[in-house]
Design a protein around this motif. Structure first.
Motif, mmCIF file in Angstrom:
data_model
loop_
_atom_site.group_PDB
_atom_site.id
_atom_site.type_symbol
_atom_site.label_atom_id
_atom_site.label_comp_id
_atom_site.label_asym_id
_atom_site.label_seq_id
_atom_site.Cartn_x
_atom_site.Cartn_y
_atom_site.Cartn_z
ATOM 1 N N ALA A 1 1.011 -1.114 -0.163
ATOM 2 C CA ALA A 1 0.007 -0.108 -0.176
ATOM 3 C C ALA A 1 0.604 1.321 -0.083
ATOM 4 O O ALA A 1 0.561 2.279 -0.899
ATOM 5 N N ALA A 2 2.074 1.284 0.920
ATOM 6 C CA ALA A 2 2.862 2.433 0.856
ATOM 7 C C ALA A 2 3.639 2.730 -0.406
ATOM 8 O O ALA A 2 3.770 3.949 -0.922
ATOM 9 N N ALA A 3 3.857 1.570 -1.173
ATOM 10 C CA ALA A 3 4.620 1.704 -2.460
ATOM 11 C C ALA A 3 3.463 2.319 -3.491
ATOM 12 O O ALA A 3 4.155 2.726 -4.437
ATOM 13 N N ALA A 4 2.567 1.851 -3.407
ATOM 14 C CA ALA A 4 1.479 2.502 -4.410
ATOM 15 C C ALA A 4 0.962 3.862 -4.333
ATOM 16 O O ALA A 4 1.001 4.506 -3.165
ATOM 17 N N ALA A 5 0.644 4.493 -5.527
ATOM 18 C CA ALA A 5 0.379 5.736 -5.553
ATOM 19 C C ALA A 5 -0.847 6.133 -4.780
ATOM 20 O O ALA A 5 -1.368 7.214 -4.091
ATOM 21 N N ALA A 6 -1.827 4.980 -4.622
ATOM 22 C CA ALA A 6 -2.941 4.909 -3.987
ATOM 23 C C ALA A 6 -3.803 3.717 -3.971
ATOM 24 O O ALA A 6 -3.334 2.687 -4.649
ATOM 25 N N VAL A 7 -4.366 3.472 -2.871
ATOM 26 C CA VAL A 7 -5.129 2.202 -2.828
ATOM 27 C C VAL A 7 -6.656 2.580 -2.901
ATOM 28 O O VAL A 7 -6.989 3.095 -2.520
ATOM 29 N N VAL A 8 -7.427 1.414 -3.759
ATOM 30 C CA VAL A 8 -8.704 1.705 -4.145
ATOM 31 C C VAL A 8 -9.405 0.525 -3.437
ATOM 32 O O VAL A 8 -8.771 -0.601 -3.450
ATOM 33 N N THR A 9 -10.344 0.699 -2.641
ATOM 34 C CA THR A 9 -11.195 -0.558 -2.226
ATOM 35 C C THR A 9 -12.886 0.050 -2.652
ATOM 36 O O THR A 9 -13.058 1.084 -2.714
ATOM 37 N N VAL A 10 -13.560 -1.088 -2.326
ATOM 38 C CA VAL A 10 -15.036 -1.003 -3.003
ATOM 39 C C VAL A 10 -16.077 -0.596 -1.831
ATOM 40 O O VAL A 10 -17.159 -0.441 -2.195
ATOM 41 N N SER A 11 -15.594 -0.813 -0.626
ATOM 42 C CA SER A 11 -16.814 -0.325 0.377
ATOM 43 C C SER A 11 -15.979 0.543 1.736
ATOM 44 O O SER A 11 -14.731 0.233 1.977
ATOM 45 N N GLU A 12 -16.935 1.190 2.291
ATOM 46 C CA GLU A 12 -16.437 1.815 3.835
ATOM 47 C C GLU A 12 -16.058 0.652 4.685
ATOM 48 O O GLU A 12 -15.121 1.224 5.253
ATOM 49 N N ALA A 13 -16.671 -0.211 4.959
ATOM 50 C CA ALA A 13 -16.304 -1.393 5.674
ATOM 51 C C ALA A 13 -14.894 -1.659 5.355
ATOM 52 O O ALA A 13 -13.936 -2.036 6.203
ATOM 53 N N ASN A 14 -14.369 -2.070 4.181
ATOM 54 C CA ASN A 14 -13.227 -2.336 3.725
ATOM 55 C C ASN A 14 -12.301 -1.075 3.968
ATOM 56 O O ASN A 14 -11.104 -1.318 4.530
ATOM 57 N N VAL A 15 -12.468 0.012 3.934
ATOM 58 C CA VAL A 15 -11.698 1.204 4.329
ATOM 59 C C VAL A 15 -11.224 1.155 5.742
ATOM 60 O O VAL A 15 -10.073 1.309 6.229
ATOM 61 N N ARG A 16 -12.372 1.018 6.672
ATOM 62 C CA ARG A 16 -12.155 0.897 7.928
ATOM 63 C C ARG A 16 -10.959 -0.301 8.675
ATOM 64 O O ARG A 16 -10.377 -0.226 9.413
ATOM 65 N N TYR A 17 -11.437 -1.568 7.791
ATOM 66 C CA TYR A 17 -10.669 -2.724 8.096
ATOM 67 C C TYR A 17 -9.240 -2.480 7.808
ATOM 68 O O TYR A 17 -8.087 -2.784 8.495
ATOM 69 N N ILE A 18 -8.868 -1.964 6.503
ATOM 70 C CA ILE A 18 -7.592 -1.646 6.013
ATOM 71 C C ILE A 18 -6.722 -0.622 7.138
ATOM 72 O O ILE A 18 -5.560 -0.944 7.207
ATOM 73 N N VAL A 19 -7.478 0.263 7.218
ATOM 74 C CA VAL A 19 -6.795 1.262 8.265
ATOM 75 C C VAL A 19 -6.424 0.633 9.496
ATOM 76 O O VAL A 19 -5.656 0.731 10.352
ATOM 77 N N SER A 20 -7.655 0.036 10.358
ATOM 78 C CA SER A 20 -7.181 -0.766 11.543
ATOM 79 C C SER A 20 -6.369 -1.802 11.635
ATOM 80 O O SER A 20 -5.697 -2.104 12.655
ATOM 81 N N THR A 21 -6.385 -2.749 10.463
ATOM 82 C CA THR A 21 -5.754 -4.004 10.427
ATOM 83 C C THR A 21 -4.227 -3.908 10.019
ATOM 84 O O THR A 21 -3.317 -4.235 10.345
ATOM 85 N N PHE A 22 -4.195 -2.988 8.917
ATOM 86 C CA PHE A 22 -2.799 -2.832 8.318
ATOM 87 C C PHE A 22 -1.999 -1.509 8.464
ATOM 88 O O PHE A 22 -1.100 -1.260 7.948
ATOM 89 N N GLY A 23 -2.851 -0.703 8.903
ATOM 90 C CA GLY A 23 -2.288 0.718 9.602
ATOM 91 C C GLY A 23 -2.180 1.539 8.434
ATOM 92 O O GLY A 23 -1.165 2.520 8.422
ATOM 93 N N VAL A 24 -2.772 1.348 7.228
ATOM 94 C CA VAL A 24 -2.620 2.293 5.875
ATOM 95 C C VAL A 24 -3.514 3.593 6.371
ATOM 96 O O VAL A 24 -4.473 3.549 6.953
ATOM 97 N N PRO A 25 -2.816 4.642 6.171
ATOM 98 C CA PRO A 25 -3.597 5.749 6.370
ATOM 99 C C PRO A 25 -4.904 6.148 5.393
ATOM 100 O O PRO A 25 -4.805 5.904 4.472
#
Length: 351
Positions: free
Chosen positions: A112-136
């Motif tokens: 995720a840090a190497a990518a210019a951006a991370v796209v995902t398909v739901s708000e639930a996914n956003v919350r999980y990616i932030v809390s689990t993987f520490g992606v801003p």
């Protein structure tokens, strides 16, 4: 400036269970492992397809993409990252479900840090990616998959009425037959409906490793006359099933953002589904359908019965579902958001 050359990287293409990728790209004709796509009106994808991994880099060097876009955080993202480094262009990836919840790469945060951006398909996914993987959160773009609302639309009323005998209302489930989809729960709900004397027919569209187990459960529960497993289907066949459906159903234990329920809604079909992942972002409970707790067969059967026994409620919820998907989940809206992201990333590089 909108980039004129974007290369897509996918793992298996095209899959019947991943039509969101084919819809995002355009008309596709044959399966492959990696895909590149030039955004030019009328361009044919078949001639922009690369099968042999040894040809990826030289072909891309000739193609000169301005951006690489991978679908799924797993092997496609690793491939896109390596190619982008050699080409000197940015890459992004879209994370869906299994690559977030079931089998995420161990170095998800690093990718995720190497990518210019991370796209995902739901708000639930956003919350999980932030809390689990520490992606801003600021590094993540929410772009739900979209459905072609011109293709997926309610049937013509005169044609729908027909002249043959009326058939019982159809419950339609379009999903892979895999454990996390939990169609066993649907069969248990159908057994309850049958015991109550509710008239219905249930059709499971899809295939997968759970098929034999589901067939055994169907026999054990005495559902042979009301439940049918029709196997995998092409989009034209899926559309035909949605146009026969009274109710769409999805009983998953885990979801990203289910495109099948978008297709149903676009066809004016209300849904009953378990409230997991991005499903509550798609179904407005009590307005476009009903949400039930995961694993609760009684609640599922009750919600289905309310719709099966009330055609007026089906019509009202179905019209609301169609309006909601046109406004929030159309393919046009998805592509507009994606192009805006691509434009911003390419402009940033040029600055």
């Amino acid at each position: 400036m909108i980039p004129r050359r974007v290369a897509y990287v996918v793992n298996v293409f095209a899959k019947l269970s991943e039509t969101f990728i084919t819809d995002e790209l355009a008309s596709l004709r044959q399966p492959d492992e990696e895909l590149r796509h030039e955004i030019v009106a009328g361009a044919g994808l078949a001639e922009r397809t690369v099968y042999d991994s040894r040809e990826f880099l030289p072909d891309l060097q000739e193609f000169r993409p301005e951006l690489l876009h991978a679908h799924f955080a797993t092997k496609p993202t690793a491939t896109a990252r390596a190619l982008a480094a050699k080409l000197g262009v940015p890459f992004i990836f879209t994370a869906h479900r299994y690559d977030i919840y079931a089998r995420p790469p161990e170095d998800f945060a690093d990718r995720a840090a190497a990518a210019a951006a991370v796209v995902t398909v739901s708000e639930a996914n956003v919350r999980y990616i932030v809390s689990t993987f520490g992606v801003p959160a600021a590094h993540i773009r929410l772009i739900p998959c979209g459905v072609d609302t011109e293709r997926f639309r309610p049937p013509d009323q005169r044609r729908a009425e027909g002249g043959g005998p009326a058939e019982p209302p159809h419950i339609v489930c379009v999903a892979r037959l895999k454990p996390f989809k939990n169609q066993q729960l649907l069969l248990e709900a159908c057994a309850r409906l049958q015991a109550r004397g509710v008239q219905f027919r249930c059709v499971l569209v899809g295939d997968g490793p759970s098929r034999d187990e589901l067939n055994r459960a169907r026999a054990r529960l005495g559902l042979q006359r009301v439940v049918e497993l029709v196997g995998a289907a092409k989009q034209t066949e899926v559309l035909a099933w949605w146009r026969r459906a009274a109710v769409a159903v999805l009983t998953s234990n885990s979801e990203g953002m289910p495109v099948s329920l978008m297709e149903a809604a676009a066809c004016g079909v209300p849904a009953v589904a378990t409230a997991v992942g991005g499903v509550p972002e798609l179904i407005e409970d009590g307005v476009t359908g009903f949400l039930t707790a995961s694993g609760d067969a009684d609640a599922l059967a009750g919600a289905l019965e309310r719709l099966l026994c009330d055609p007026d409620l089906v019509a009202r919820f179905g019209a609301a579902a169609r309006r909601r998907v046109v406004e929030h989940f159309s393919l046009t809206r998805q592509v507009d958001r994606l192009l805006a992201l691509w434009r911003s990333l390419v402009d940033e590089v040029e600055r």
